[in-house]
Structure formats: C-alpha cells, structure tokens
Design a protein around this motif. Structure first.
Motif, mmCIF file in Angstrom:
data_model
loop_
_atom_site.group_PDB
_atom_site.id
_atom_site.type_symbol
_atom_site.label_atom_id
_atom_site.label_comp_id
_atom_site.label_asym_id
_atom_site.label_seq_id
_atom_site.Cartn_x
_atom_site.Cartn_y
_atom_site.Cartn_z
ATOM 1 N N PRO A 6 0.619 -1.287 0.016
ATOM 2 C CA PRO A 6 0.112 0.062 0.310
ATOM 3 C C PRO A 6 0.507 0.830 0.498
ATOM 4 O O PRO A 6 1.811 1.388 0.535
ATOM 5 C CB PRO A 6 -0.940 0.002 0.925
ATOM 6 N N ASN A 7 0.728 1.957 -0.827
ATOM 7 C CA ASN A 7 1.507 3.410 -1.216
ATOM 8 C C ASN A 7 1.127 4.941 -0.686
ATOM 9 O O ASN A 7 1.119 5.493 -0.462
ATOM 10 C CB ASN A 7 1.513 4.203 -2.478
ATOM 11 N N GLY A 8 -0.108 4.415 0.554
ATOM 12 C CA GLY A 8 -0.427 5.662 1.602
ATOM 13 C C GLY A 8 -1.256 5.136 2.614
ATOM 14 O O GLY A 8 -1.495 3.689 2.886
ATOM 15 N N TYR A 19 19.137 2.252 -1.107
ATOM 16 C CA TYR A 19 18.681 2.772 -1.395
ATOM 17 C C TYR A 19 17.219 2.524 -0.770
ATOM 18 O O TYR A 19 15.944 2.790 -0.577
ATOM 19 C CB TYR A 19 18.128 3.525 -2.627
ATOM 20 N N ARG A 32 16.296 1.170 1.987
ATOM 21 C CA ARG A 32 16.132 2.180 2.852
ATOM 22 C C ARG A 32 14.262 2.759 3.173
ATOM 23 O O ARG A 32 13.498 3.063 4.026
ATOM 24 C CB ARG A 32 16.608 3.840 2.158
ATOM 25 N N ARG A 33 13.910 2.615 1.491
ATOM 26 C CA ARG A 33 12.838 2.597 1.177
ATOM 27 C C ARG A 33 11.387 1.410 1.737
ATOM 28 O O ARG A 33 10.491 1.664 2.927
ATOM 29 C CB ARG A 33 11.797 2.537 -0.055
ATOM 30 N N ASN A 46 11.316 1.557 5.820
ATOM 31 C CA ASN A 46 10.508 2.701 5.947
ATOM 32 C C ASN A 46 9.016 2.539 6.107
ATOM 33 O O ASN A 46 8.054 2.547 6.866
ATOM 34 C CB ASN A 46 10.983 4.304 5.721
ATOM 35 N N LYS A 47 8.613 1.603 4.993
ATOM 36 C CA LYS A 47 7.680 1.409 4.698
ATOM 37 C C LYS A 47 7.005 0.129 5.575
ATOM 38 O O LYS A 47 6.274 -0.093 6.366
ATOM 39 C CB LYS A 47 7.256 0.295 3.584
ATOM 40 N N SER A 55 0.920 9.308 -3.856
ATOM 41 C CA SER A 55 1.829 7.828 -3.254
ATOM 42 C C SER A 55 3.615 8.597 -2.772
ATOM 43 O O SER A 55 4.050 9.069 -3.279
ATOM 44 C CB SER A 55 1.796 7.266 -4.378
ATOM 45 N N ILE A 56 3.038 8.154 -1.495
ATOM 46 C CA ILE A 56 4.785 7.732 -0.660
ATOM 47 C C ILE A 56 5.422 6.609 -1.635
ATOM 48 O O ILE A 56 4.786 5.761 -2.329
ATOM 49 C CB ILE A 56 4.059 7.087 0.613
ATOM 50 N N TRP A 57 6.476 6.445 -0.997
ATOM 51 C CA TRP A 57 7.424 5.413 -1.416
ATOM 52 C C TRP A 57 7.580 5.142 -2.777
ATOM 53 O O TRP A 57 7.515 3.789 -4.086
ATOM 54 C CB TRP A 57 7.153 4.702 -0.801
ATOM 55 N N ILE A 58 7.274 6.382 -3.449
ATOM 56 C CA ILE A 58 7.182 6.574 -4.727
ATOM 57 C C ILE A 58 8.347 7.515 -5.013
ATOM 58 O O ILE A 58 8.224 8.454 -4.568
ATOM 59 C CB ILE A 58 6.435 6.913 -5.341
ATOM 60 N N ASP A 84 10.975 11.936 -2.921
ATOM 61 C CA ASP A 84 9.835 10.882 -3.108
ATOM 62 C C ASP A 84 9.456 11.545 -1.628
ATOM 63 O O ASP A 84 9.829 12.175 -0.643
ATOM 64 C CB ASP A 84 10.582 9.944 -2.115
ATOM 65 N N MET A 103 8.444 10.800 1.230
ATOM 66 C CA MET A 103 9.231 9.822 2.538
ATOM 67 C C MET A 103 10.006 11.115 3.113
ATOM 68 O O MET A 103 10.255 10.581 4.499
ATOM 69 C CB MET A 103 9.642 8.524 3.137
#
Lengths: 226, 589
Positions: free
Chosen positions: A93-95, A200, A203-204, A207-208, B174-177, B200, B202
């Motif tokens: 999920p992106n948000g 990179y 890191r992302r 955070n997710k 959109s996060i993380w994009i 990004d 975040m």
C-alpha cells in the motif's frame, strides 16, 4: 598424576565454557503462567518490534546518506535513474488509506514478505561492502548489523503474528513463508543491483515496514500512544 | 531525420546525440524543443554542442513533446566557422526574432522549483519561483511523472497552496514512489522549462509548527518553575499511528538580542514541559517545534512570553549568603588559630604517646658506648624503690590475721628499711600465694576466708581482708619489724610476703591487684645501694640484697629464718596456719 588430572579438568572447563556456536540461546523458563514470570503482552511486543524497526530504518538512512555523500558527489538529481527495486513485485500500500483498507492478515503478510525478501540481499550487501576497499569497517559493520536486525525483526513480527493468532485476532490465512519468497535482488535487466541501489531500496522498504507496523498496532491495540 | 543545413531541427530523442554533434554554434541559450509523432514540427532554440543534455521524452495527452533540457553549458568558439552558413542564417533568424521582441517583450524566463513539502505524509505541495515574464502574460504549468512510468500528468490543484504552487491531495499522493516534476512557463513568445526535480514523499515530510503554545508560571515555595504547553500540529495523524510526533522546546531570556542564547530541550512525545528554577525578574521567550518520525523539523512556533516575578527566593538568597559568609569566617579563624597554636593543639588532639623509657638511661650515652656511665646513671639512690610511681602495681596482697595487726597499723613504723631482708623463700611463697589470691576474685577471697575460720584470727583476717579488699585505699602496713615476736614473726611473714619496702599496700579491690604506694610516713631515707649488693632478683620488684644491712635487718632476717623453719615444719604457728589457709585458698579456688 595430579598434573594430568589438572590438565583434564582445565580442558573440561574450557570445553564447557567455549560454545562452538557462539550464540546463546535462551529458553523461556516459565510457560504461560502468571507466576513470577512477566509474559509480555501484545502491546509490549508491538512496541518492541516498532522500536526495532525504527532503529533499523535509521541505520539504513545513515548508510544511505554516507554512500551518497562519499560516492555520489553530484547532487544532481537529474540523471539518477533508479532501477526497480527487487521488492517492487510485492504489492504494498502506497499511502495511509490504502494501508488502512488492507486487512490485518494481509498487512502482516506484506510486512513478513518484505522482511523475508531482504534476508539474502542484505547479506550480499554486507559481503560486498566488506570486500571493497572504499568502505571503512564501520560502514560494513553497520551493514552487518542491519542484516541482523532485519532477521530479528522478522522473528519478532512472526511472534507477534503468532500471538495475534492465539488471541484470535488473526484469521488463519497468514501462512508461514516458504523459501520461495526469498527473492534475489535482480533488476529488470538481469544484472545484480549495485550497493547504492540496494541501500536506496532497503531504506525505502524499512520505512514501509515501520509505518505498516505502526498502523497495525494502533488498529489492534489502540490503548496507548495512539 | 535531421536537416542540418537549414538549422531547422527535427529530431527524435534517439537521434539527438548525432544531431548534437552536427551543429557548431555559440549561443547563450541552451534550450530545445522538438516535436514528434504527430507531424507537428516545431523547432526552437539553439544550442551549443558543449551543452550537456538530458533527454526526456514526454507524452502529454494530445501532444507529444520531446524535451531537451540542458543542465550546464560551455561556450565553444573553436568550431565556430565550420558551418558558418547555417550559423549565420540561424543567427540572423534569431536576432531578427529577438530584435522584434526587443521592444519590451521576450520569451518567458525559466522558472525554478524551489521546494516541495509534505506536512503529514499524506499530501504534498510544491512551489516554484518564476523566471522573468518577458513583459508578457505568462502561465505556468506543472507536469509530473511517476517512477517507472512514462505517463505524464499535470498538477491537480494550482490554487490551494497559493501562487506558484501545486498541491497534491491524498488521491494523487503516493508515498515511497519517485516523482519527477517539471514546471513550464509559457508566454506568447515561448516556453521555458524548469529543471526537473525528483522527490520521494517520505523524504520531504515537514510538519507545521505546534499550536497554542502557552506558558504559565507556578510559584512553588521550594522549586519555582514554569510550565510550557502546546497542541500538536493540526493535520498530523497520530491516532492511526501513521506518524509519531516528537517535540523540542527552546527558551531564552528576552533581554538579549543574541540568537545564540537559546537553550533547547527535547520534550519527547509529550505535550508539556516544565522548566525549573527560572531566573527571577527575567522575561523569557519560549518556542516549540516538532518533527514526524525521521523527517525534517518544523519551523519554530511563535514565541510565548512570560515574566518571572522578582521576589522569589530572596530570603533564601539572604540565608544562603549569610551562612556562606559565616562558614568562611569560621574557617579562616580556625585556620588562623591552628597556624598560630600548632603545637598545643596538636598535643591536645593527639596526645603524645609515652615512649618506653628507662629513667636515667640516656640514649646518647648508649650511642657513645660507655657502659659504665650508662649503668651508673641507671642506678639511682634508694634503689630498689619499687613503687616509684603511683600507678606501679604489685601483685601482692598481704592480709593480716591478728588483732595486733591494728596495733601494728598504728605503730606502723618500718624500721626495716630494706625490704630486701625478708627471706626470699618466704617472699616467694607468700608472693605466689598472694598472687593466687589476687587472681581470685575478691569475693572468693572473702568467702573462702570465712570457710576456714580460725577463731579470732581468721575473723580478724577476714576483717582485715575485707577491709583490705573492700576499701582499696586502706593501707596495710607491713613491716619486717621488731615488735612482739609472734607478731613479728607474723609480721615478718607478712612482711616477707609483702613488699620489701616501706611501701604500703593498697589493695586494688577491683582488679585483684594490690597497689603499693610509697610510704607516707616518715622514714629514714633508704640506704643507697648499688647493684653489687644484689644477690637475687625474685620478681620485677624484688631484689634481695646481701649482708650490708643494718643490724635490725639482720635480726629480721633471722626472724624470718626461724619463721621459715616453722613453716617448713608445718608447726602450729599461726602464720603457718595462715599459710595453710592461703594454700587452701589456692587449692580451693
């Protein structure tokens, strides 16, 4: 005679003391009883894994910015073409709304998938950082620590899932991840990803994981800090 | 395909590289636009082959755009005349164009994306700074592209966040994009593209400052403090756990204008903070800021002011000052006294330990090695005087058992000046016995005495003893004197058992020892002796001297001898009885 006895005794003691595995395992000495043993509640478990994930993310942040600082001096964003992370196949999920819409089981599964997918790549990252001359040992130690942390975090989340299942909060759709889930960090073009790209992407992803865990916690045990 | 001669450039992104090498021109502008895929041909701008370029291919709905944006450029005059023809043509074209525009109009200047921020990790806003407008009305458009997708979108909301901004709402965020964002400024004469920015969400999280910061002062008697309280920024969502807010408080005294005087304190996740022991009379300014997880710190909130009243802890101050001053004064006095009177104080605090000394022995003489002198110094007149010092203790306890004892007490003359006449044996015996007696408790002595009653004698003895024991100060006078024979014998016994000298015996009832004091009566001064007269040393205070004694002494010696004989015979002498009693004591004890 006494000398040989002494030697034998010393040897025995040494054998007992030296653990060839180098790891100390701890077994719980109390079962589910309340007598004198502090069995952590679900909220405690959640707090622990969230703290753990926060540390892991900050470690990955540090490593990434170190990398950026020393190995990519140009701050020019134009030209940095990121290849896809190997975890892009995992639907995440992106948000906030998307994460909240996701069911608990699915969210837990996503977290576990992400952590599982990074098991081998982090090890590879540490290996390659340790072998390169450019990195000092401090950085490669951080990478090793990061790999350990991811491993521990995965165990922790599995425990949390187990506890939730015991308490009836989770359906049985969360299955144990098979080895097939562990993915190799191969990008589209088939080449292995570089260290920088791995950092990179991790890191992302860390955070997710941190965000998903917090959402999950406040959904399941909303008493404090929510 | 490219048409190099004409300077009209129709190029597709793939051919751009070869096209770039073809033209050698110098110009200040490095902008390009080429059109593709629709048959539209547009060419704009000139460039120099030294410009490094970045080619993007955009597809805006309805229009295909090929954008070349150039990051930096270098003027190259080297190959200037290679294609002079086209160069000239182009230059003419351009100059005509610019000349015609030169009245006051020019193409739009290049805008610049300044910042993008997300206040709560759910939406974000980007702002840009316009370039020159060129005198003509200029419009701005923001286009963005998401990571790994070719589709280009335009900004969803230009107005919510103000001028020259673009607001992305939750649906479009959109996060993380990675977002690739460009702003295009366009007026009637031309367009200008900003530099692309990749973000990004975040990474750009920066919350609003905390709200409703207020400060209250509480006057506690012992610890005054002021309390800072605030509310979280309005849009951060902590209830769902999406973000965790951490706060930081800083304060400074308002009197100084210096920026450096801020003191910062981390306040964790709480919504209030206490500052203890503020400076009385000062005016404080307090500010709070926050951040979300690992994001950027917000701006500092507006200052909240508070004035601390003046009168707190004045009394405390006064008391402290007085006490400190007093302490200092006392300390100085003590130091002064000590320095002045070092020795007496030292003696008072640490009394000197008496060293063992033999009186008359001079260590210096020892060193010099003249033994005669040393020993002569040792020999004092009147030696042996056993009880020289009052604390000299003696093991003897001599008890009378006759009525005559009282008489003797009264008479109490020691003509026998030398204790040494008394026979050694007797002395030894009695001394031993008396030592044994003294070893018993005084109580025992009394009782045992009572057991062995010999009519009057014992009772006398008893009384004598008890008197002796009960009153340590009582003095028994023991003599080796001439008095009635019996008594004398007795006395000699006694005296033989007693000290050799005129000393009176003070029984020390408590310890069982008998103190021997120097005789208080008049005495003849003791005869000077030296060690050549010593025949035997019994204990540490008995010396037996030989014959050079006055006649009296001799007599007494004889007496003793007889009495000893009587002893040995075990006759019915009362002394003997006494001795027996004594022995009984010792055996019975």
């Amino acid at each position: 005679m006494s000398r040989s006895l002494k030697q034998v005794a010393v040897l025995l003691v040494a054998l007992l003391c030296l653990d060839p595995h180098g790891r100390v395992g701890s077994a719980p000495i109390c079962t589910h009883g309340p007598s004198g043993c502090h069995v952590p509640s679900l909220a405690d478990l959640f707090d622990r894994v969230i703290q753990h994930s926060a540390r892991m993310h900050s470690l990955s942040n540090d490593l990434h910015s170190e990398f950026e600082q020393y190995f990519l001096p140009s701050k020019n964003h134009i030209g940095k073409i990121y290849r896809k992370c190997h975890t892009s196949n995992i639907l995440t999920p992106n948000g906030k709304e998307n994460a909240q819409k996701l069911a608990r089981e699915e969210l837990t599964e996503v977290i576990l998938k992400l952590l599982m997918a990074w098991r081998d790549p982090l090890f590879q990252l540490h290996q390659s950082m340790a072998h390169q001359q450019d990195f000092n040992s401090f950085s490669s130690n951080k990478a090793l620590e990061m790999g350990d942390m991811a491993h521990e975090l995965r165990k922790g989340v599995e425990k949390v899932a187990e506890k939730m299942r015991v308490l009836g909060m989770l359906g049985n759709s969360v299955t144990g991840l098979s080895a097939a889930e562990a993915m190799l960090p191969i990008s589209d073009s088939g080449e292995a990803m570089s260290d920088y790209e791995l950092l990179y992407c991790f890191r992302r992803d860390s955070n997710k994981v941190q965000n998903y865990l917090k959402i999950l916690k406040c959904r399941i045990v909303p008493e404090h800090d929510c | 395909m490219s048409n190099k001669e004409e300077g009209v450039h129709l190029v597709s992104p793939e051919q751009l590289s070869e096209f770039l090498n073809g033209i050698t021109l110098t110009h200040t502008v490095c902008l390009w636009q080429c059109a593709n895929f629709g048959g539209d041909i547009a060419s704009e701008g000139l460039f120099s082959p030294k410009c490094s370029t970045y080619v993007e291919y955009w597809k805006i709905t309805g229009e295909a755009v090929c954008v070349i944006s150039v990051t930096d450029w270098v003027v190259d005059t080297g190959k200037m005349w290679r294609d002079a023809k086209q160069a000239l043509a182009l230059m003419l074209l351009l100059s005509w164009v610019s000349h015609s525009m030169c009245k006051s109009f020019s193409p739009a200047g290049r805008p610049r994306l300044t910042t993008c921020r997300s206040p709560e990790k759910e939406t974000f806003t980007c702002w840009w700074k316009p370039g020159s407008t060129g005198g003509l009305p200029t419009s701005y458009h923001l286009y963005y592209r998401k990571e790994s997708s070719l589709e280009v979108f335009e900004c969803p909301d230009y107005h919510k966040a103000g001028n020259n901004s673009c607001y992305f709402d939750k649906r479009h965020t959109s996060i993380w994009i990675i977002y690739n964002i460009t702003v295009v400024a366009s007026n009637a004469l031309g367009k200008a593209y900003s530099e692309s920015v990749e973000i990004d969400v975040m990474d750009i999280v920066q919350p609003h400052p905390p709200e409703n910061v207020n400060v209250t002062f509480t006057q506690n008697a012992n610890s005054p403090y002021f309390l800072v309280r605030w509310r979280p920024p309005r849009d951060a969502d902590t209830r769902s756990g999406w973000v965790t807010i951490k706060y930081e408080v800083r304060l400074k005294i308002e009197n100084s204008r210096d920026e450096e005087d801020w003191e910062s304190y981390s306040a964790g996740k709480q919504l209030e903070f206490s500052i203890y022991s503020p400076q009385p009379g000062a005016n404080y300014a307090v500010q709070v800021r926050c951040k979300l997880d690992q994001g950027l710190w917000s701006e500092w909130s507006p200052s909240a002011f508070i004035q601390i009243p003046d009168n707190i802890s004045d009394t405390q101050n006064a008391v402290m000052i007085i006490s400190v001053t007093l302490t200092v004064i006392i300390f100085m006095l003590t130091a002064g006294v000590l320095t002045v009177k070092m020795k007496p104080v030292k003696h008072f605090l640490l009394p000197p330990v008496p060293e063992p000394k033999i009186s008359g022995l001079d260590t210096q003489l020892l060193k010099s090695g003249k033994s005669e002198e040393i020993f002569s110094a040792l020999i004092t007149p009147g030696y042996p005087q056993i009880a020289q010092s009052p604390d000299h203790q003696v093991e003897y306890l001599v008890v009378y058992d006759y009525d005559e004892e009282m008489d003797f007490n009264d008479k109490a003359h020691l003509e026998n000046q030398k204790g040494e006449n008394c026979l050694t044996d007797n002395a030894r015996k009695v001394s031993q016995n008396s030592i044994q007696i003294t070893l018993n408790s005084s109580q025992d002595l009394n009782t045992t005495l009572s057991e062995h009653v010999h009519a009057g004698t014992v009772s006398n003895q008893l009384s004598g003893t008890s008197s002796v024991l009960g009153e340590p100060q009582q003095q028994l006078h023991l003599y080796c004197n001439g008095t009635p024979v019996k008594a004398q014998d007795q006395n000699t016994h006694m005296s033989s058992g007693s000290q050799f000298e005129q000393g009176t015996i003070n029984p020390a009832g408590l310890t069982g020892y008998v103190e021997v004091d120097k005789q208080k009566r008049d005495q003849k001064p003791p005869v000077e002796e030296d060690y050549s007269m010593v025949s035997e040393v019994i204990s540490d205070n008995i010396l037996v001297l030989q014959d050079s004694i006055p006649v009296q002494v001799h007599k007494e010696v004889k007496c003793d001898k007889t009495s000893i004989k009587a002893e040995e015979m075990g006759g019915g002498f009362e002394p003997l009885e006494y001795l027996e009693t004594l022995t009984t004591f010792s055996s019975g004890s």
